[in-house]
Design a protein around this motif. Structure first.
Motif, mmCIF file in Angstrom:
data_model
loop_
_atom_site.group_PDB
_atom_site.id
_atom_site.type_symbol
_atom_site.label_atom_id
_atom_site.label_comp_id
_atom_site.label_asym_id
_atom_site.label_seq_id
_atom_site.Cartn_x
_atom_site.Cartn_y
_atom_site.Cartn_z
ATOM 1 N N ALA A 81 0.806 -1.222 0.000
ATOM 2 C CA ALA A 81 0.000 0.000 0.000
ATOM 3 C C ALA A 81 0.839 1.273 0.000
ATOM 4 N N THR A 82 2.161 1.126 -0.117
ATOM 5 C CA THR A 82 3.053 2.286 -0.037
ATOM 6 C C THR A 82 3.671 2.577 -1.390
ATOM 7 N N GLY A 83 3.906 3.847 -1.660
ATOM 8 C CA GLY A 83 4.487 4.257 -2.939
ATOM 9 C C GLY A 83 5.917 3.796 -3.116
ATOM 10 N N PRO A 84 6.442 3.896 -4.347
ATOM 11 C CA PRO A 84 7.749 3.342 -4.697
ATOM 12 C C PRO A 84 8.922 4.258 -4.331
ATOM 13 N N HIS A 85 8.980 4.713 -3.087
ATOM 14 C CA HIS A 85 10.100 5.533 -2.633
ATOM 15 C C HIS A 85 10.672 4.911 -1.368
ATOM 16 N N ALA A 86 12.009 4.823 -1.300
ATOM 17 C CA ALA A 86 12.672 4.101 -0.212
ATOM 18 C C ALA A 86 12.304 4.659 1.158
ATOM 19 N N GLN A 87 12.379 5.969 1.317
ATOM 20 C CA GLN A 87 12.101 6.557 2.618
ATOM 21 C C GLN A 87 10.640 6.378 3.012
ATOM 22 N N ASP A 88 9.740 6.417 2.030
ATOM 23 C CA ASP A 88 8.316 6.199 2.319
ATOM 24 C C ASP A 88 8.063 4.792 2.834
ATOM 25 N N LEU A 89 8.776 3.819 2.267
ATOM 26 C CA LEU A 89 8.618 2.440 2.722
ATOM 27 C C LEU A 89 9.037 2.303 4.180
ATOM 28 N N LEU A 90 10.189 2.881 4.525
ATOM 29 C CA LEU A 90 10.658 2.786 5.908
ATOM 30 C C LEU A 90 9.684 3.465 6.865
ATOM 31 N N ALA A 91 9.227 4.650 6.498
ATOM 32 C CA ALA A 91 8.318 5.399 7.364
ATOM 33 C C ALA A 91 7.005 4.663 7.556
ATOM 34 N N ALA A 92 6.480 4.079 6.481
ATOM 35 C CA ALA A 92 5.207 3.366 6.571
ATOM 36 C C ALA A 92 5.320 2.145 7.476
ATOM 37 N N VAL A 93 6.412 1.396 7.341
ATOM 38 C CA VAL A 93 6.604 0.210 8.174
ATOM 39 C C VAL A 93 6.804 0.612 9.633
ATOM 40 N N ASP A 94 7.611 1.635 9.869
ATOM 41 C CA ASP A 94 7.863 2.076 11.236
ATOM 42 C C ASP A 94 6.559 2.525 11.914
ATOM 43 N N THR A 95 5.760 3.294 11.204
ATOM 44 C CA THR A 95 4.483 3.757 11.752
ATOM 45 C C THR A 95 3.555 2.587 12.053
ATOM 46 N N ALA A 96 3.502 1.632 11.133
ATOM 47 C CA ALA A 96 2.620 0.484 11.317
ATOM 48 C C ALA A 96 3.053 -0.371 12.500
ATOM 49 N N VAL A 97 4.353 -0.613 12.641
ATOM 50 C CA VAL A 97 4.849 -1.439 13.743
ATOM 51 C C VAL A 97 4.623 -0.740 15.080
ATOM 52 N N ARG A 98 4.926 0.554 15.142
ATOM 53 C CA ARG A 98 4.709 1.291 16.390
ATOM 54 C C ARG A 98 3.228 1.290 16.774
ATOM 55 N N GLY A 99 2.371 1.465 15.780
ATOM 56 C CA GLY A 99 0.939 1.448 16.063
ATOM 57 C C GLY A 99 0.477 0.091 16.551
#
Length: 409
Positions: A370-388
Motif C-alpha cells: 500500500a506504499t508508494g515506490p520511494h525508499a524513505q516512504d517504505l521505511l516510514a510506513a513500516v515504522d508507523t505500522a509497527v509502532r501502532g
C-alpha cells in the motif's frame, strides 16, 4: 512509640539478660516484644530495633536478620550476650553491632542511636557507591553506543536512478543488529547488508562490530571470481549457462569470500561464545538491476514489483558462525524500474503488542503493497505500522530496515 523486638533461644525461660534488656528498653519508652526465631514476622513485621541473642550463633542471626529485609531496608540490628561472650564475639566479627551488660536505660538508648546512625551511614555510603557505579556503567554504555553508531554508514551512496534508505532502532542502548551499504569493484557494484547477531545488549554489540568489520574488509579486498578457492562451497541458483558469467565476473567474488570467510572465522575462533548472525548480503549492479545475494538464515527480504507482485528471497544457507564448513547458494533477482527491495531484521515481524500477538510477515507485506515506490516512504510506513501495532508494549528486539528502490524510467 518505637518498637523493639528481642529474639532469644526457644524452649527455655527468659534468661536474666533478656529480662534485664526488656526492662531497660521499656524504661526508655520502647514497646517491647520477646519472640523466638520461628515466630518473628507474624508477631511483629517490621520493628524499629531488633535485638538478637548471640546464643543463636552467627549463621542463625544472619538468617533472622534477612527475614526483616523489606524493599532493601532493615531495622537497626544489635546482638546482645545471653551469658555467652564467646558467641557474642563471633557475631561481632561477623559484622553485627552489639550491646553488653549492664543494660542501663540511658546507655542502651545511646548505644541504639549510635548503631542506627552507623547503619544509616553505611546505607548512604553503599547507595552512593551504587549510584557512582551506575553512572559509570551508563557512561560506558553511551561510549559503546557512540562507537557502534560509528560502524553504521554516515550517509547512503547517491546512485542515478536509485533511492536508498535505512533505519536502525535498538531495543537497548547498544544492539546486535546492523546494516551496511558500500561500493565494490571501483564503485561499479553496491554491497547491501542487513544482519542480526543473536541476543541483545553489549555482548551482541561486540560481535556485531566484529562481523561487520570482517564482512566489509573481506569484500573490499577480494578480487574477481578467479580468486576463489576450490573449497568455497557456494553454488549458483537462478541462473544457468552463459547468463552466469556476467553475474560471477564481478559482484559474486567479494560476496562469496566475505560470507564464507566470516563464517569460517567465527565458527573456528568464537564457537565457545555461542554468538552467530543471520544476514542478507546482496551485491547490486546499478546499471542492469541484477542483484546476486546470499541469505544466511535471515528473514526473507521482500521485492515489491512495479506491477504489485511480491517476491520473497528465502535463505540460501545457514546463519553465519555456527559451522565452519557450511555451504551457501547464490541467489539472483533483477530489480526493474519501479521495483523495490525491502530487507529487515526479525524485530519487525516479531514485534509484539500488549496481548503478545506477533506483527507477522503478512501485515508487513500489506503495508509494503500500500506504499508508494520511494525508499524513505517504505521505511516510514513500516515504522508507523509497527509502532501502532505494538502500542504501549515494550520494544522487545532491535529493529533494522533497509529499502532500495529503482525509479521508473
Amino acid at each position: 512509640m518505637p518498637t523493639a523486638l528481642v529474639v532469644a533461644e526457644p524452649g527455655k525461660p527468659a534468661s536474666s539478660a533478656v529480662l534485664e534488656l526488656d526492662g531497660a528498653l521499656r524504661q526508655e519508652g520502647f514497646e517491647v516484644q520477646r519472640v523466638v526465631p520461628d515466630d518473628l514476622v507474624l508477631r511483629h513485621p517490621h520493628p524499629d530495633l531488633l535485638l538478637i541473642s548471640a546464643a543463636l550463633g552467627l549463621q542463625r542471626m544472619a538468617l533472622v536478620s534477612q527475614r526483616f529485609l523489606v524493599d532493601g531496608r532493615m531495622p537497626t540490628i544489635v546482638a546482645f550476650p545471653d551469658d555467652d561472650l564467646a558467641a557474642l564475639e563471633e557475631c561481632v566479627r561477623g559484622g553485627f553491632d552489639f550491646v553488653t551488660r549492664p543494660f542501663l536505660p540511658s546507655l542502651l538508648r545511646s548505644r541504639a542511636n549510635t548503631c542506627w546512625e552507623r547503619s544509616q551511614l553505611s546505607t548512604t555510603v553503599e547507595e552512593m557507591a551504587a549510584l557512582a557505579s551506575l553512572r559509570e556503567y551508563e557512561r560506558e554504555l553511551r561510549i559503546a553506543r557512540d562507537i557502534q553508531a560509528g560502524f553504521l554508514p554516515e550517509s547512503m551512496p547517491l546512485l542515478d536512478g536509485w533511492e536508498l534508505a535505512a533505519s536502525f532502532r535498538p531495543a537497548r542502548q547498544v544492539a546486535g543488529d546492523f546494516y551496511d551499504v558500500f561500493t565494490l569493484v571501483n564503485g561499479r557494484k553496491l554491497a547491501l547488508v542487513v544482519a542480526d547477531v543473536c541476543d541483545k545488549g553489549v555482548g551482541a554489540a561486540l560481535f556485531m562490530a566484529l562481523i561487520r568489520t570482517l564482512l566489509r574488509h573481506t569484500a573490499e579486498h577480494t578480487g574477481l571470481v578467479q580468486d576463489l578457492g576450490d573449497d568455497t562451497a557456494v553454488a549458483l541458483n537462478g541462473t544457468a549457462g552463459d547468463t552466469a558469467l556476467p553475474l560471477l565476473s564481478l559482484g559474486a567474488g567479494p560476496l562469496i569470500q566475505a560470507v564464507v570467510g566470516t563464517n569460517r572465522y567465527m565458527a573456528r575462533n568464537h564457537l565457545k561464545q555461542a554468538y552467530f548472525a543471520t544476514m542478507f548480503f546482496g551485491v547490486l549492479d546499478p546499471w542492469s538491476g541484477d542483484l546476486v545475494y546470499i541469505n544466511g538464515g535471515h528473514n526473507p527480504p521482500i521485492v515489491v514489483h512495479a506491477d504489485g507482485r511480491q517476491t520473497l528471497l528465502p535463505p540460501t544457507g545457514p546463519a553465519v558462525g555456527i559451522l565452519a564448513d557450511s555451504s551457501y547458494t547464490l541467489g539472483h533477482v533483477r530489480l526493474g524500474p519501479g521495483d523495490a527491495l525491502f530487507a529487515y531484521t526479525d524485530g519487525v515481524v516479531e514485534a509484539r503488542n500488549a496481548a503478545h500477538s506477533l506483527y507477522g510477515t503478512a501485515r508487513l507485506q500489506e503495508v509494503l503493497a500500500a506504499t508508494g515506490p520511494h525508499a524513505q516512504d517504505l521505511l516510514a510506513a513500516v515504522d508507523t505500522a509497527v509502532r501502532g501495532f505494538v502500542g504501549t508494549a515494550e520494544q522487545s528486539d532491535d529493529i533494522t530496515t533497509l529499502a532500495v528502490t529503482r525509479n521508473l524510467a
